[in-house]
Design an enzyme around this catalytic site. Structure first.
Site, PDB file in Angstrom:
ATOM      1  N   ILE A 194       0.828  -1.207   0.000  1.00  0.00           N
ATOM      2  CA  ILE A 194       0.000   0.000   0.000  1.00  0.00           C
ATOM      3  C   ILE A 194       0.861   1.255   0.000  1.00  0.00           C
ATOM      4  O   ILE A 194       0.515   2.268  -0.614  1.00  0.00           O
ATOM      5  CB  ILE A 194      -0.984  -0.003   1.200  1.00  0.00           C
ATOM      6  CG1 ILE A 194      -2.029   1.099   1.034  1.00  0.00           C
ATOM      7  CG2 ILE A 194      -0.245   0.141   2.520  1.00  0.00           C
ATOM      8  CD1 ILE A 194      -2.958   0.907  -0.126  1.00  0.00           C
ATOM      9  N   SER A 227      11.182   0.678   8.020  1.00  0.00           N
ATOM     10  CA  SER A 227      10.570  -0.584   7.634  1.00  0.00           C
ATOM     11  C   SER A 227      11.547  -1.712   7.909  1.00  0.00           C
ATOM     12  O   SER A 227      12.764  -1.504   7.889  1.00  0.00           O
ATOM     13  CB  SER A 227      10.190  -0.560   6.151  1.00  0.00           C
ATOM     14  OG  SER A 227       9.548  -1.752   5.760  1.00  0.00           O
ATOM     15  N   ARG A 228      11.038  -2.907   8.139  1.00  0.00           N
ATOM     16  CA  ARG A 228      11.926  -4.053   8.383  1.00  0.00           C
ATOM     17  C   ARG A 228      12.753  -4.380   7.146  1.00  0.00           C
ATOM     18  O   ARG A 228      13.901  -4.799   7.256  1.00  0.00           O
ATOM     19  CB  ARG A 228      11.103  -5.270   8.791  1.00  0.00           C
ATOM     20  CG  ARG A 228      10.522  -5.189  10.187  1.00  0.00           C
ATOM     21  CD  ARG A 228       9.757  -6.435  10.536  1.00  0.00           C
ATOM     22  NE  ARG A 228       8.629  -6.658   9.628  1.00  0.00           N
ATOM     23  CZ  ARG A 228       7.801  -7.688   9.701  1.00  0.00           C
ATOM     24  NH1 ARG A 228       7.989  -8.618  10.632  1.00  0.00           N
ATOM     25  NH2 ARG A 228       6.801  -7.820   8.868  1.00  0.00           N
ATOM     26  N   LYS A 278      -5.938   3.184   7.158  1.00  0.00           N
ATOM     27  CA  LYS A 278      -7.115   2.492   7.682  1.00  0.00           C
ATOM     28  C   LYS A 278      -6.831   1.009   7.869  1.00  0.00           C
ATOM     29  O   LYS A 278      -6.012   0.437   7.130  1.00  0.00           O
ATOM     30  CB  LYS A 278      -8.317   2.722   6.763  1.00  0.00           C
ATOM     31  CG  LYS A 278      -8.193   2.092   5.359  1.00  0.00           C
ATOM     32  CD  LYS A 278      -8.620   0.640   5.340  1.00  0.00           C
ATOM     33  CE  LYS A 278      -8.290  -0.065   4.072  1.00  0.00           C
ATOM     34  NZ  LYS A 278      -8.571  -1.523   4.107  1.00  0.00           N
ATOM     35  N   ASP A 327     -11.226  -5.983   6.214  1.00  0.00           N
ATOM     36  CA  ASP A 327     -10.151  -5.120   5.724  1.00  0.00           C
ATOM     37  C   ASP A 327     -10.630  -4.327   4.518  1.00  0.00           C
ATOM     38  O   ASP A 327     -10.505  -3.102   4.505  1.00  0.00           O
ATOM     39  CB  ASP A 327      -8.912  -5.953   5.395  1.00  0.00           C
ATOM     40  CG  ASP A 327      -7.788  -5.116   4.824  1.00  0.00           C
ATOM     41  OD1 ASP A 327      -6.985  -4.594   5.603  1.00  0.00           O
ATOM     42  OD2 ASP A 327      -7.720  -4.981   3.574  1.00  0.00           O
TER      43      ASP A 327
END
Length: 303
Positions: A11, A33-34, A87, A165
């Site tokens: 996303i 971020s990982r 969201k 979702d």
């Protein structure tokens, strides 16, 4: 303004990064971020390190799955940063309320973003329905989980929401356009034998409003809302991108094209005005569905 993105997944790459790049209001100044990163942008794997290294970044946008989001939002707020939440804004209503209390005490902005509310015809639909007497409404929200969440088992784990979702996108649009609030009366939730969250749901609300969510649809995807009134029928398709009144196209394109560009314009306005927007009505409907829903077992699901 400088902004940091946390969680560089699908996303973020598909929507957040290009929306920020196209905006005159924002500069992507860091990511956390990982594994994911954005070319040419300083990348971190630890949020606290990023916040400490960049006190000049006033805004953090969180693109993580719902379950870990609370801790990241909490740390950003306590570091004095404005926070934008993808969201749903959290895994539970309680943690969302807690974040709002933290943000107000810290004097920072908090934005629960609902991208489907920024569909091209969402405002036009709300305005047309504002003075209408609604007789009934039906939502059909059917898509292919394998297309939109390929191999992402977390969507079927506790807190992953399952079909809600995408279904919460429909509920966010519903709560924007209907002139009067509705509440859930009953629900049927279909759970695969090997999963912890539903893959389909049928919802029955007050005032003749109903919904059908399904994550097993292949081929063309369906994101429709139909509203019957004494003055005619409104039909939103493609998640609010197109609108018809009694079969005739209606509504005009907004000045700013795209759901996420409009979300980031809203975030810029909230920061400029020192305001918070934490409307949780879509998430409340999901919580009600899990409380009231009749559980029906269905065949196991595998990616």
């Amino acid at each position: 303004m400088k902004i940091a993105l946390v969680g560089i997944g699908k996303i973020a790459r598909d929507q957040h990064v290009p929306s920020i790049a196209a905006s005159n209001a924002w500069e992507l100044a860091a990511t956390c971020s990982r594994a994911g990163r954005v070319d040419g942008v300083p990348a971190f794997t630890d949020l606290d390190e990023m916040l400490e290294s960049h006190p000049d970044i006033p805004v953090v946008s969180l693109c993580l799955p719902p379950v870990p989001r609370f801790e990241f939002a909490k740390r950003a707020i306590l570091a004095g940063r404005h926070v934008m939440l993808e969201k749903p804004p959290g895994a539970t209503l309680s943690e969302c309320h807690a974040l709002e209390d933290m943000a107000r005490k810290a004097g920072v902005c908090l934005f629960a973003s609902w991208h489907s509310r920024e569909g091209a015809r969402a405002d036009a639909a709300r305005d047309w329905l504002a003075d209408k007497v609604i007789t009934r409404a039906h939502i059909t929200w059917r898509e292919d989980v394998r297309k939109w969440h390929p191999g992402q088992d977390w969507v079927f784990d506790p807190g992953g929401m399952g079909v809600f979702d995408p279904g919460i996108n429909a509920l966010s649009l519903m709560t924007k356009i209907l002139p009067q609030p509705v509440h859930l009366k009953s629900a049927t939730l279909e759970f695969p034998d090997n999963r912890q969250t539903p893959i389909a749901a049928q919802l029955d609300f007050t005032d003749g409003v109903s919904a059908d969510f399904d994550w097993r649809q292949t081929g063309p995807q369906t994101w429709d809302i139909e509203v019957w009134t004494e003055a005619g029928k409104l039909h939103l398709t493609d998640g609010g991108e197109h609108m018809m009144i009694d079969g005739v196209p209606a509504g005009q394109d907004p000045s700013l094209i795209g759901e996420y560009p409009r979300l980031y314009a809203q975030m810029a306005d909230l920061v400029a005005q020192s305001k918070t927007d934490m409307d949780l009505s879509p998430l409340r409907h999901v919580a009600d569905a899990f409380m009231l829903g009749r559980r029906v077992p269905v065949d196991a699901f595998h990616f």
